[in-house]
Design a protein around this motif. Structure first.
Motif, mmCIF file in Angstrom:
data_model
loop_
_atom_site.group_PDB
_atom_site.id
_atom_site.type_symbol
_atom_site.label_atom_id
_atom_site.label_comp_id
_atom_site.label_asym_id
_atom_site.label_seq_id
_atom_site.Cartn_x
_atom_site.Cartn_y
_atom_site.Cartn_z
ATOM 1 N N ASN A 1 0.807 -1.225 0.000
ATOM 2 C CA ASN A 1 0.000 0.000 0.000
ATOM 3 C C ASN A 1 0.833 1.265 0.000
ATOM 4 O OD1 ASN A 1 -3.035 -0.660 0.262
ATOM 5 N ND2 ASN A 1 -1.987 -2.177 1.519
ATOM 6 N N SER B 1 -2.740 4.454 11.847
ATOM 7 C CA SER B 1 -4.088 4.352 11.276
ATOM 8 C C SER B 1 -4.968 3.457 12.138
ATOM 9 C CB SER B 1 -4.019 3.789 9.856
ATOM 10 O OG SER B 1 -3.251 4.630 9.023
ATOM 11 N N SER C 1 -13.958 12.695 14.984
ATOM 12 C CA SER C 1 -12.577 13.141 14.798
ATOM 13 C C SER C 1 -11.776 12.799 16.049
ATOM 14 C CB SER C 1 -12.541 14.648 14.548
ATOM 15 O OG SER C 1 -11.210 15.095 14.421
ATOM 16 N N PRO D 1 -11.736 8.984 10.431
ATOM 17 C CA PRO D 1 -12.051 7.794 9.632
ATOM 18 C C PRO D 1 -13.537 7.745 9.286
ATOM 19 C CG PRO D 1 -10.954 7.215 11.708
ATOM 20 C CD PRO D 1 -11.283 8.665 11.765
ATOM 21 N N ARG D 2 -13.822 7.415 8.031
ATOM 22 C CA ARG D 2 -15.209 7.312 7.587
ATOM 23 C C ARG D 2 -15.477 5.884 7.105
ATOM 24 N NH1 ARG D 2 -13.224 11.389 4.657
ATOM 25 N NH2 ARG D 2 -13.849 10.401 2.708
ATOM 26 N N GLU E 1 -17.200 4.749 4.726
ATOM 27 C CA GLU E 1 -17.209 4.523 3.283
ATOM 28 C C GLU E 1 -15.814 4.473 2.661
ATOM 29 O OE1 GLU E 1 -17.654 8.975 3.917
ATOM 30 O OE2 GLU E 1 -18.620 7.220 4.759
ATOM 31 N N GLN E 2 -14.777 4.800 3.428
ATOM 32 C CA GLN E 2 -13.413 4.745 2.922
ATOM 33 C C GLN E 2 -12.904 3.310 2.859
ATOM 34 O OE1 GLN E 2 -11.648 7.516 5.845
ATOM 35 N NE2 GLN E 2 -10.677 8.466 4.081
ATOM 36 N N THR E 3 -12.111 3.038 1.839
ATOM 37 C CA THR E 3 -11.423 1.747 1.802
ATOM 38 C C THR E 3 -10.222 1.841 2.738
ATOM 39 O OG1 THR E 3 -9.917 2.362 0.021
ATOM 40 C CG2 THR E 3 -12.066 1.414 -0.621
ATOM 41 N N VAL E 4 -9.653 0.704 3.082
ATOM 42 C CA VAL E 4 -8.463 0.687 3.938
ATOM 43 C C VAL E 4 -7.335 1.454 3.255
ATOM 44 C CG1 VAL E 4 -6.688 -0.786 4.969
ATOM 45 C CG2 VAL E 4 -9.088 -1.465 5.079
ATOM 46 N N GLU F 1 -7.524 3.906 1.091
ATOM 47 C CA GLU F 1 -7.795 5.352 1.158
ATOM 48 C C GLU F 1 -7.485 5.894 2.550
ATOM 49 O OE1 GLU F 1 -11.461 5.737 -2.049
ATOM 50 O OE2 GLU F 1 -11.910 5.385 0.065
ATOM 51 N N TRP F 2 -7.895 5.153 3.572
ATOM 52 C CA TRP F 2 -7.702 5.600 4.943
ATOM 53 C C TRP F 2 -6.223 5.719 5.291
ATOM 54 C CZ3 TRP F 2 -8.437 8.357 8.774
ATOM 55 C CH2 TRP F 2 -7.955 8.066 10.039
ATOM 56 N N GLN G 1 -4.589 8.544 3.546
ATOM 57 C CA GLN G 1 -4.934 9.837 4.164
ATOM 58 C C GLN G 1 -4.050 10.095 5.391
ATOM 59 O OE1 GLN G 1 -9.152 10.218 4.957
ATOM 60 N NE2 GLN G 1 -8.776 11.674 6.599
#
Length: 90
Positions: free
Chosen positions: A8, A18, A32, A66-67, A69-72, A74-75, A78
């Motif tokens: 990744n 994360s 948050s 963290p949301r 709907e995010q993929t791992v 994407e998270w 970020q």
């Protein structure tokens, strides 16, 4: 863990941060969350820094939202981007 981080394109440290942010979010119920990451704070571009004695440590905030709907990928990307953004404050 190392293979997953490498696949990744993030550091193992980012992967752990994360996961910690996700755990903090779940335990606190807050959208948050934030924790402090201690860094060495010795800028490599400072002339003679390797001869200087003393503490240069600093604590930088690691903030995450963290949301679901995010993929791992994407998270953790970020979180990595946030870590890079605060590097100038080490």
């Amino acid at each position: 863990i190392e293979a997953f981080a490498r696949a990744n394109r993030v550091t193992v440290n980012t992967l752990v941060q994360s996961a910690w942010l996700l755990l903090l979010q779940r335990c606190t119920g807050q959208a948050s969350v934030c924790f402090g990451a201690t860094v060495a704070g010795r800028p490599a571009d400072l002339p003679g820094v390797e001869e200087q004695i003393g503490l240069f440590i600093n604590t930088l905030p690691v903030i995450g939202v963290p949301r679901a709907e995010q993929t791992v990928a994407e998270w953790i990307g970020q979180v990595q981007a946030g870590n890079l953004a605060v590097r100038e404050f080490e």
